[in-house]
Scaffold this motif. Structure first.
Motif, PDB file in Angstrom:
ATOM      1  N   MET A  16       0.829  -1.204   0.000  1.00  0.00           N
ATOM      2  CA  MET A  16       0.000   0.000   0.000  1.00  0.00           C
ATOM      3  C   MET A  16       0.866   1.258   0.000  1.00  0.00           C
ATOM      4  N   GLN A  17       1.948   1.251   0.734  1.00  0.00           N
ATOM      5  CA  GLN A  17       2.846   2.404   0.739  1.00  0.00           C
ATOM      6  C   GLN A  17       3.434   2.639  -0.652  1.00  0.00           C
ATOM      7  N   ARG A  18       3.793   1.563  -1.342  1.00  0.00           N
ATOM      8  CA  ARG A  18       4.334   1.689  -2.706  1.00  0.00           C
ATOM      9  C   ARG A  18       3.260   2.202  -3.666  1.00  0.00           C
ATOM     10  N   VAL A  19       2.048   1.719  -3.484  1.00  0.00           N
ATOM     11  CA  VAL A  19       0.932   2.197  -4.308  1.00  0.00           C
ATOM     12  C   VAL A  19       0.720   3.694  -4.069  1.00  0.00           C
ATOM     13  N   HIS A  20       0.776   4.106  -2.820  1.00  0.00           N
ATOM     14  CA  HIS A  20       0.650   5.532  -2.504  1.00  0.00           C
ATOM     15  C   HIS A  20       1.731   6.339  -3.215  1.00  0.00           C
ATOM     16  N   GLU A  21       2.960   5.846  -3.200  1.00  0.00           N
ATOM     17  CA  GLU A  21       4.046   6.548  -3.876  1.00  0.00           C
ATOM     18  C   GLU A  21       3.755   6.698  -5.368  1.00  0.00           C
ATOM     19  N   ASN A  22       3.258   5.627  -5.989  1.00  0.00           N
ATOM     20  CA  ASN A  22       2.925   5.679  -7.416  1.00  0.00           C
ATOM     21  C   ASN A  22       1.793   6.668  -7.692  1.00  0.00           C
ATOM     22  N   ALA A  60      -4.958  -0.262  -7.862  1.00  0.00           N
ATOM     23  CA  ALA A  60      -4.791   0.108  -6.459  1.00  0.00           C
ATOM     24  C   ALA A  60      -6.077  -0.106  -5.679  1.00  0.00           C
ATOM     25  N   HIS A  61      -7.193   0.299  -6.257  1.00  0.00           N
ATOM     26  CA  HIS A  61      -8.469   0.161  -5.565  1.00  0.00           C
ATOM     27  C   HIS A  61      -8.857  -1.299  -5.388  1.00  0.00           C
ATOM     28  N   ALA A  62      -8.590  -2.101  -6.387  1.00  0.00           N
ATOM     29  CA  ALA A  62      -8.891  -3.529  -6.262  1.00  0.00           C
ATOM     30  C   ALA A  62      -8.068  -4.145  -5.135  1.00  0.00           C
ATOM     31  N   TYR A  63      -6.800  -3.762  -5.034  1.00  0.00           N
ATOM     32  CA  TYR A  63      -5.953  -4.279  -3.966  1.00  0.00           C
ATOM     33  C   TYR A  63      -6.473  -3.837  -2.598  1.00  0.00           C
ATOM     34  N   LEU A 130      -7.213  12.859  -4.655  1.00  0.00           N
ATOM     35  CA  LEU A 130      -6.376  11.675  -4.463  1.00  0.00           C
ATOM     36  C   LEU A 130      -5.410  11.872  -3.293  1.00  0.00           C
ATOM     37  N   ARG A 131      -4.821  13.041  -3.200  1.00  0.00           N
ATOM     38  CA  ARG A 131      -3.889  13.302  -2.103  1.00  0.00           C
ATOM     39  C   ARG A 131      -4.591  13.256  -0.742  1.00  0.00           C
ATOM     40  N   ARG A 132      -5.808  13.781  -0.670  1.00  0.00           N
ATOM     41  CA  ARG A 132      -6.569  13.725   0.593  1.00  0.00           C
ATOM     42  C   ARG A 132      -6.868  12.283   0.978  1.00  0.00           C
ATOM     43  N   HIS A 133      -7.265  11.483  -0.012  1.00  0.00           N
ATOM     44  CA  HIS A 133      -7.579  10.074   0.225  1.00  0.00           C
ATOM     45  C   HIS A 133      -6.334   9.343   0.755  1.00  0.00           C
ATOM     46  N   ILE A 134      -5.207   9.581   0.124  1.00  0.00           N
ATOM     47  CA  ILE A 134      -3.955   8.956   0.536  1.00  0.00           C
ATOM     48  C   ILE A 134      -3.584   9.398   1.957  1.00  0.00           C
ATOM     49  N   ALA A 135      -3.715  10.675   2.230  1.00  0.00           N
ATOM     50  CA  ALA A 135      -3.391  11.188   3.569  1.00  0.00           C
ATOM     51  C   ALA A 135      -4.247  10.498   4.624  1.00  0.00           C
ATOM     52  N   PHE A 136      -5.540  10.326   4.340  1.00  0.00           N
ATOM     53  CA  PHE A 136      -6.418   9.654   5.296  1.00  0.00           C
ATOM     54  C   PHE A 136      -5.954   8.215   5.518  1.00  0.00           C
ATOM     55  N   GLU A 137      -5.667   7.514   4.420  1.00  0.00           N
ATOM     56  CA  GLU A 137      -5.232   6.127   4.559  1.00  0.00           C
ATOM     57  C   GLU A 137      -3.917   6.033   5.341  1.00  0.00           C
ATOM     58  N   ARG A 138      -3.018   6.969   5.108  1.00  0.00           N
ATOM     59  CA  ARG A 138      -1.743   6.964   5.839  1.00  0.00           C
ATOM     60  C   ARG A 138      -1.932   7.246   7.326  1.00  0.00           C
ATOM     61  N   GLU A 139      -2.885   8.090   7.642  1.00  0.00           N
ATOM     62  CA  GLU A 139      -3.102   8.461   9.043  1.00  0.00           C
ATOM     63  C   GLU A 139      -3.945   7.447   9.810  1.00  0.00           C
ATOM     64  N   HIS A 140      -4.842   6.746   9.127  1.00  0.00           N
ATOM     65  CA  HIS A 140      -5.792   5.891   9.829  1.00  0.00           C
ATOM     66  C   HIS A 140      -5.710   4.413   9.459  1.00  0.00           C
ATOM     67  N   VAL A 141      -5.638   4.116   8.177  1.00  0.00           N
ATOM     68  CA  VAL A 141      -5.673   2.719   7.747  1.00  0.00           C
ATOM     69  C   VAL A 141      -4.335   2.039   7.967  1.00  0.00           C
ATOM     70  N   LEU A 142      -3.260   2.635   7.470  1.00  0.00           N
ATOM     71  CA  LEU A 142      -1.942   2.008   7.607  1.00  0.00           C
ATOM     72  C   LEU A 142      -1.549   1.740   9.063  1.00  0.00           C
ATOM     73  N   PRO A 143      -1.693   2.709   9.958  1.00  0.00           N
ATOM     74  CA  PRO A 143      -1.336   2.401  11.362  1.00  0.00           C
ATOM     75  C   PRO A 143      -2.141   1.246  11.949  1.00  0.00           C
ATOM     76  N   ALA A 144      -3.396   1.141  11.549  1.00  0.00           N
ATOM     77  CA  ALA A 144      -4.233   0.050  12.090  1.00  0.00           C
ATOM     78  C   ALA A 144      -3.776  -1.305  11.584  1.00  0.00           C
TER      79      ALA A 144
END
Length: 147
Positions: A16-22, A60-63, A130-144
């Protein structure tokens, strides 16, 4: 997810982090096109972005739908509404990306830019979303899911 590196197998957060970078790289490319409007737009860059945008988002969304969100649901059982909202955003983002792709293809194939202000607004709308969506995922989804 197609293109996942062997060392990332079993590590959804790393993928997911790599997908975010892309995705962020594409956002930067969209921003560069928007900043170059109306006369400095590189038509080849428009074609490059157009060829990558929708396939990258769909992959990315499918993953996320298949791997990330189920892991998030386990880690945060009360996150049902959040997951639903993120899935709805995926649909909206893909639809928006389809529209942006059409414009980028037209410009890339030599059509004049009829309304540079509207095109810039559209490009900025997509990459900011897209940047807002990524920021949310980085702040909430990834840590979980990292636990």
């Amino acid at each position: 997810m197609e293109g996942a590196r062997p060392e990332e197998a079993g590590r959804p957060a790393r993928v997911m982090q790599r997908v975010h970078e892309n995705k962020l790289a594409l956002c930067a490319a969209l921003e560069s096109v928007a900043d170059a409007l109306p006369r400095g737009v590189c038509r080849a860059e428009c074609l490059r972005i157009a060829s990558l945008l929708v396939p990258l988002l769909r992959q990315a969304h499918a993953y996320e739908d298949d791997i990330i969100f189920p892991a998030f649901a386990v880690a945060a059982p009360d996150a049902y509404q959040t997951i639903h909202r993120l899935r709805v955003e995926h649909v909206e983002d893909e639809s928006f990306a389809d529209e942006v792709t059409e414009i980028l293809l037209a410009v890339g194939h030599g059509e004049p830019i009829a309304n540079a202000e509207a095109m810039g607004f559209m490009l900025r709308g997509l990459f900011e979303t897209l940047r807002r969506h990524i920021a949310f995922e980085r702040e909430h989804v990834l840590p979980a899911i990292l636990g």
